[in-house]
Design a protein around this motif. Structure first.
Motif, short mmCIF file in Angstrom:
data_model
loop_
_atom_site.label_atom_id
_atom_site.label_comp_id
_atom_site.label_asym_id
_atom_site.label_seq_id
_atom_site.Cartn_x
_atom_site.Cartn_y
_atom_site.Cartn_z
N LYS A 179 0.82 -1.21 0.00
CA LYS A 179 0.00 0.00 0.00
C LYS A 179 0.85 1.26 0.00
O LYS A 179 0.52 2.24 -0.65
CB LYS A 179 -0.89 0.04 1.25
N VAL A 180 1.96 1.24 0.75
CA VAL A 180 2.72 2.48 0.92
C VAL A 180 3.87 2.66 -0.06
O VAL A 180 4.48 3.73 -0.08
CB VAL A 180 3.29 2.60 2.36
N CYS A 181 4.17 1.66 -0.89
CA CYS A 181 5.32 1.83 -1.77
C CYS A 181 5.02 2.89 -2.82
O CYS A 181 4.04 2.78 -3.55
CB CYS A 181 5.68 0.52 -2.46
N PRO A 182 5.85 3.94 -2.93
CA PRO A 182 5.53 5.02 -3.87
C PRO A 182 5.81 4.69 -5.33
O PRO A 182 5.32 5.38 -6.20
CB PRO A 182 6.43 6.17 -3.40
N VAL A 183 6.61 3.66 -5.60
CA VAL A 183 7.01 3.42 -7.00
C VAL A 183 6.65 2.03 -7.50
O VAL A 183 7.16 1.63 -8.55
CB VAL A 183 8.53 3.65 -7.19
N ARG A 191 13.67 -1.27 -9.26
CA ARG A 191 12.76 -0.12 -9.18
C ARG A 191 12.86 0.57 -7.82
O ARG A 191 12.60 1.75 -7.70
CB ARG A 191 11.35 -0.65 -9.43
N ILE A 219 13.52 2.63 -4.61
CA ILE A 219 14.31 3.85 -4.42
C ILE A 219 14.92 3.91 -3.04
O ILE A 219 15.61 4.87 -2.69
CB ILE A 219 13.46 5.13 -4.67
N ARG A 273 -0.32 1.26 -9.90
CA ARG A 273 -0.74 2.64 -10.12
C ARG A 273 -1.86 2.74 -11.13
O ARG A 273 -2.57 3.74 -11.20
CB ARG A 273 0.46 3.46 -10.62
N THR A 326 -5.74 2.50 -9.29
CA THR A 326 -6.01 3.28 -8.06
C THR A 326 -7.51 3.31 -7.84
O THR A 326 -8.27 3.44 -8.79
CB THR A 326 -5.52 4.72 -8.27
N ARG A 380 17.46 7.13 -8.57
CA ARG A 380 16.19 6.65 -9.10
C ARG A 380 15.04 7.57 -8.73
O ARG A 380 13.89 7.17 -8.71
CB ARG A 380 15.89 5.25 -8.57
N ASN A 426 11.87 7.73 -10.71
CA ASN A 426 10.88 6.65 -10.60
C ASN A 426 9.61 7.14 -9.94
O ASN A 426 8.52 6.65 -10.19
CB ASN A 426 11.44 5.49 -9.77
N LEU A 427 9.76 8.16 -9.03
CA LEU A 427 8.59 8.69 -8.35
C LEU A 427 7.62 9.30 -9.34
O LEU A 427 6.42 9.33 -9.09
CB LEU A 427 9.02 9.78 -7.36
N PHE A 428 8.15 9.81 -10.45
CA PHE A 428 7.27 10.46 -11.40
C PHE A 428 6.85 9.53 -12.52
O PHE A 428 5.74 9.58 -13.00
CB PHE A 428 7.95 11.72 -11.95
N ILE A 429 7.77 8.62 -12.90
CA ILE A 429 7.44 7.69 -13.98
C ILE A 429 6.54 6.57 -13.46
O ILE A 429 5.61 6.14 -14.12
CB ILE A 429 8.72 7.06 -14.57
N HIS A 430 6.85 6.05 -12.28
CA HIS A 430 6.12 4.88 -11.78
C HIS A 430 5.31 5.19 -10.54
O HIS A 430 4.90 4.29 -9.83
CB HIS A 430 7.12 3.76 -11.41
N GLY A 431 5.09 6.46 -10.24
CA GLY A 431 4.47 6.81 -8.97
C GLY A 431 3.10 6.22 -8.76
O GLY A 431 2.29 6.15 -9.68
N ARG A 432 2.83 5.80 -7.54
CA ARG A 432 1.53 5.26 -7.16
C ARG A 432 0.80 6.27 -6.31
O ARG A 432 1.30 6.67 -5.27
CB ARG A 432 1.71 3.98 -6.35
N VAL A 433 -0.40 6.64 -6.74
CA VAL A 433 -1.14 7.65 -5.99
C VAL A 433 -1.66 7.09 -4.66
O VAL A 433 -2.03 7.84 -3.77
CB VAL A 433 -2.31 8.18 -6.85
N SER A 455 0.12 5.80 -2.45
CA SER A 455 1.14 5.87 -1.41
C SER A 455 1.18 7.24 -0.75
O SER A 455 1.23 8.26 -1.44
CB SER A 455 2.51 5.58 -2.02
N MET A 494 3.71 9.65 -2.16
CA MET A 494 3.32 10.39 -3.37
C MET A 494 2.53 11.62 -2.98
O MET A 494 2.70 12.68 -3.56
CB MET A 494 2.48 9.53 -4.30
#
Lengths: 313, 307, 439
Positions: free
Chosen positions: A148-152, A169, A171, B258, B261, C125, C128-135, C137, C140
């Protein structure tokens, strides 16, 4: 030539069926044990003798005990094996703190010295309850707080129940480590100590090797082994048969020597999960330490000096 | 004299200490032994093979050794009797099947001795091991009578031109599952009775099978001293159909990727971002407007001066 | 309101224009640069060897980098407090304080982002926050709101600076050539016409309205980095409000410290008057009491229940290993400053400065106490790990980097004061005009 076509057709048919069937191995390949039928045919054939005295022509690739499976792509590794739902059952009445599971896992995954993906913890729920040894792996939760918390999207949940980490991947923010209530994740604080062979092989999420500096690592339920039809290293290594591994969709778990029906085992032995009330829905069940095979104290012999000093009160 | 006694005590302690240290060192070196083992396998009554495995044993731990070339011979280790060569792989294991040229010997005899010899080019000293087996096949059959299903298995050895069942053979009879065999009934193993038949009542009702409800029954003879390892399977429709989950990746949850969501989160995030950034962009355009105004002012000023 | 003696435009302009550094300024800047360089060297070591140069290990996986991050995000809230909230509520004495608080806000949020990159195991990396970011989290969410707040604060600083830039362009003879190119590039289009002023005023008002919820959200989302986990001490529904009240307090304290320093070294007694300290004192004491209230809620309620995972954590804070630090943070961060500022005598410049320093120092340790002790009380016992995993005290590299980031914040503020007026000249002049007109 005709034989070659037949075996190739058989191989293709087997490969397609292998993807769909759950639990049964389609016996197109009489030579191979119960491994997946995704072996690459090498093209070289050899004439062999059958038990009846017949002469059969076989592709050389099938002779290998460890099949040459094609490497799994990143997107396949993120999807997982279809139709399976891996589950683990740990029998606390059998654990003696031998830590063979720990050394096998550390060795096969080249975990950094000092760190462990499997921890064998001395537990005592409260003052008057019995102490017991509790091996903990990653719980591969169905509602994983780490994912749930992984941002990438570096850690992800697969359809076969396994939660994996993509070290290409990650970070290194370590939010997943803060979120995991089972404290099962470790971090590669420095350059990992690897053999030259492992360091030079291409990274695969399924083997979790080679580990990379600045990323997170944890127990992965050995998906590279289960793809071949083998059991995870901890399960095979335990001399007391503590770990049971299997597929919930097949309703069966095995420790290599004994196989049980999963639903029956949990019902009869009152299996439970750790920290059930947190709602993480872990995939590792525990059988309570009743009718112990060994007294708790026999496990204290194997405690190393550091742990003895820091034995939880 | 006091001094002498003290000296003696000191020497004794030193001696014990010394032996203790050498014992500790001895512990480490006593262990490592290389082992070569040979086993015979016959899966599905088709192609038999001999599996060799090289291991390094230190105390209780054993580690496979890979890259050891092993030769497998029939009866004795001579050039003529070579059946095959194999180099042990990553697991320290290698398989040698019987070549077609062996047919004459295979058909004429019922008992065989397979000898494995490893050569020292792999860095380990030359080892040798052998196994003696009798030719046999394993058959499995099923019966269904008034609601009870039974699985029977027979290990048959070659007597003359016939395959004859052997009694008192212990075998596993059950259902094929990941990593193991789930016993058909309540017992872990079944032994062939006086007729050479092992009978197991199939008690595992409602067992999940494949999509059509098929399960694979298995009979297995494991590490038998005389007959080696045999395995045979039979697919029967005794399980319940299992439909695999097709839409696992379609669910929208907090732990999805992602691209999945949950809608409520997407709505909240986008509305806040669009609201705030929209305002900011609007304000920037307003300030750019003042920039234009400033330029105009300058132009007016310069035309005033010149005009 | 009014200055005791009415000052001429020329006097005000002269007093408030940026001045060259003298000896003390040079030493101060030199010292900060030195600390920042040591920090940079420590970071180089961290990049080379990995995060192993810190003393963070598998249990205490977040250390003073994260507590520094929280501290900086907290301080940066003050921009919205003084500029936005005071403007919307028509607090007339805010004029000398707005620019100070805006630059503190911009500088702090910049270094919050930098320190978080320092904490990453794989900083290369970052994309990666912008290319693969998950909303999904909370990280983010933090990236989005902090990025937004940075842009908003910077823009607010810019548009309030515009009239002063015009004044500085016109005062070229007094200021010299050094930064004149910069001033012209930034604001030569600004003429101060009525039409431009109208747009500017409206823009500031809209910006102030928008920046308040964004400021609230940056610290709320930062608090959710902890509150979305299960750990004792973090698993609290109170965290958003608790963090925000703490942020307002430490921001106000930082502004008081800055007020005193600028007043003393730039001789701005006529602008940052004792009245300002008196009024800020009231604000700070109110915020401190509010934060104390939230602290009581945060600690008393779980202590009443003493649930198993929290019992060990709370005992360690109240009477165990972390007790000296905990009570220090409470006393020095809240109670003593409240005691000082409740009295009129305590709201004079020097006592206020001391109280402000205490608030800021106490707040830094309070953030450390929020991050580390919880991590030493995992649900499952700490076992099968090397002995160093059972404790945490930052290594010299961590201290160097933390101090370096603090030095960086102060450097940005120092350089800003060197280049731009630290008190809004235009606003001071406008205020004076208004009071002269009304009297």
């Amino acid at each position: 030539m005709e034989n070659k076509d037949t075996s190739r057709r058989q191989f293709l048919a087997a490969a397609i069926l292998a993807g769909i069937s759950a639990g049964c191995s389609s016996k197109k390949n009489p030579f191979q044990g119960y491994a997946g039928d995704e072996v690459k045919a090498s093209g070289e054939t050899v004439k062999l003798l059958s038990v009846n005295g017949e002469i059969i022509e076989m592709d050389k690739a099938f002779l290998k005990p460890v099949p040459d499976l094609p490497p799994v792509s990143n997107s396949e590794a993120r999807k997982g094996i279809e139709g399976k739902k891996f589950v683990m059952v740990i029998d606390l009445s059998r654990c003696k703190n031998v830590k063979a599971c720990q050394s096998a896992c550390n060795h096969m995954h080249q975990v950094h010295p000092g760190q462990n993906w499997i921890k064998v913890l001395p537990m005592e729920d409260s003052d008057h309850t019995a102490p017991y040894w509790e091996p903990t792996t990653c719980m591969h939760c169905d509602e994983p707080p780490c994912v749930k918390v992984c941002p990438v999207d570096a850690t992800f949940k697969r359809q076969d129940g396994i939660v994996l980490i993509d070290s290409d991947r990650c970070i290194g923010c370590r939010f997943c480590m803060a979120a995991c209530p089972y404290s099962t994740r470790v971090f590669n604080w420095e350059e990992p100590v690897l053999t030259k062979e492992v360091a030079s092989q291409p990274y695969s999420c399924e083997s979790s090797m080679p580990q990379k500096k600045g990323t997170v690592g944890k127990c992965d339920f050995c998906p590279d082994m289960t793809r071949k039809g083998e059991l995870p290293h901890c399960v095979s290594a335990c001399p007391n048969g503590v770990f049971f591994f299997g597929d919930m969709n097949e309703d069966s778990v095995t420790n290599g020597a004994e196989t049980f029906r999963f639903s029956e085992l949990i019902k009869e032995k009152a299996g439970y999960r750790l920290m059930e009330d947190l709602g993480t829905k872990p995939r590792v069940y525990y059988l309570p330490p009743v009718n112990r095979n060994f007294p708790f104290e026999s496990g204290l012999e194997n405690e190393n000096a550091d742990d003895k000093k820091n034995h939880p009160k | 004299m006091k001094l002498n006694n003290h000296h003696k005590l000191f020497i004794i302690i030193l001696f014990l200490f010394g032996t203790a240290i050498s014992n500790i060192n001895a512990q480490d070196s006593v262990a490592s032994v290389s082992v070569l083992s040979v086993h015979y396998f016959l899966p599905e009554n088709k192609i038999p093979y001999v599996e060799v495995s090289t291991k390094k044993k230190s105390g209780r731990k054993s580690e496979p050794i890979k890259g050891i070339p092993v030769n497998v011979y029939f009866n004795e280790a001579t050039e003529n009797n070579l059946l095959g060569k194999v180099t042990t792989g990553i697991n320290g294991e290698g398989r040698v099947a019987l070549p077609a040229s062996f047919k004459a010997t295979w058909d004429s005899l019922t008992e065989f001795k397979f000898v494995a010899v490893s050569d020292s080019s792999g860095g380990v000293e030359s080892l040798s091991s052998d196994v003696i087996i009798k030719k046999a096949i394993l058959v499995i059959d099923t019966t269904s009578a008034d609601g009870t299903r039974t699985v029977t298995a027979q290990l048959k050895e070659k007597k003359g031109n016939e395959w004859v069942p052997v009694k008192d053979i212990e075998m596993k009879v059950g259902v094929n599952r990941l990593g193991g065999i789930l016993s058909a009934g309540n017992e872990e193993t079944y032994t062939a009775d006086s007729t050479g038949t092992a009978t197991a009542e199939f008690k595992k009702d409602s067992l999940p099978g494949d999509q059509k409800g098929n399960i694979v029954l298995v009979a297995k003879v494991e590490d038998n001293d005389t007959y080696g390892n045999l395995l045979v399977e039979k697919t029967v429709p005794w399980g319940i159909a299992f439909t695999p989950e097709k839409n696992f990746f379609d669910q929208r949850t907090l732990w999805s990727t992602r691209y999945r969501t949950p809608y409520w989160l997407l709505f909240m995030a986008y509305s806040i971002v669009i609201g705030v950034w929209g305002t900011l962009i609007y304000l920037v355009t307003q300030i750019l407007k003042t920039r234009k105004m400033g330029r105009e002012y300058d132009r007016n000023l310069s035309t005033q001066k010149s005009g | 309101m009014e200055n005791s003696t009415s000052l001429t435009i020329e006097q005000i302009t002269n007093d408030l224009l940026p001045r060259k550094f003298r000896k003390r300024g040079m030493i101060w800047t030199g010292l900060l640069i030195l600390i920042a360089l040591v920090g940079a060297f420590a970071y180089y070591r961290q990049l080379k060897y990995g995060l192993v140069v810190t003393n963070m290990r598998d249990y205490v996986s977040w250390g003073i980098y994260i507590s520094n991050f929280v501290f900086f995000v907290a301080i940066s809230l003050v921009g919205s407090l003084i500029t936005a909230i005071f403007r919307l509520t028509n607090v007339s004495w805010r004029t000398p304080l707005t620019r100070i608080s805006e630059i503190i806000a911009v500088s702090a949020i910049t270094f919050a982002s930098l320190i978080i990159i320092v904490d990453m195991g794989r900083p290369e990396r970052l994309l990666n926050l912008f290319i693969h970011g998950r909303v999904q989290s909370p990280i983010m969410w933090d990236v989005i709101v902090i990025g937004t707040y940075f842009c908003l604060s910077l823009f607010l600083l810019y548009i309030t600076l515009l009239p002063d830039i015009r004044i500085m362009i016109n005062a070229k003879d007094k200021l010299g050539k050094r930064f004149s190119k910069l001033y012209r590039w930034l604001g030569t289009f600004w003429k101060g016409t009525a039409a431009q002023e109208k747009i500017r005023n409206r823009s500031i008002t809209i910006l102030c309205i928008v920046i308040i919820p964004v400021a609230f959200s940056i610290h709320t989302v930062t608090s959710w980095l902890f509150a979305t986990t299960y750990r004792p001490g973090w698993d609290s529904t109170n965290f958003g409000a608790y963090f925000i009240s703490g942020a307002f307090l430490v921001g106000a304290g930082a502004v008081v410290v800055a007020m005193y320093v600028f007043r003393r070294y730039y001789h701005l007694e006529k602008y940052i008057t004792e009245k300002h300290f008196e009024k800020m004192g009231r604000v700070v004491v109110l915020l401190a009491l509010l934060y104390l209230y939230f602290n009581i809620n945060e600690y008393l309620v779980p202590a009443f229940k003493m649930k198993k995972p929290e019992a060990a954590h709370l005992t360690q804070l109240f009477g165990g290993e972390y007790a000296p630090l905990f009570w220090f943070a409470i006393l020095v961060g809240m109670i003593i400053p409240i005691a000082i500022m409740l009295f009129k005598k305590g709201r004079k410049p020097l006592p206020m400065f001391i109280a402000g320093v205490m608030v800021v120092v106490g707040a830094w340790f309070k953030r450390y106490l929020i991050v580390t002790p919880t991590l030493l009380h995992p649900f499952l016992p700490m076992y099968n790990v090397p002995p160093s995993y059972h404790h945490y005290f930052p290594s010299w590299e961590e201290w160097a980097i933390a101090m370096g980031s603090l030095a960086g914040v102060l450097l940005i503020i120092t350089f800003f004061a060197r280049v731009f007026p630290i008190i809004s000249i235009y606003k001071t002049l406008t205020d004076q005009n208004e009071t002269e007109q009304s009297s």
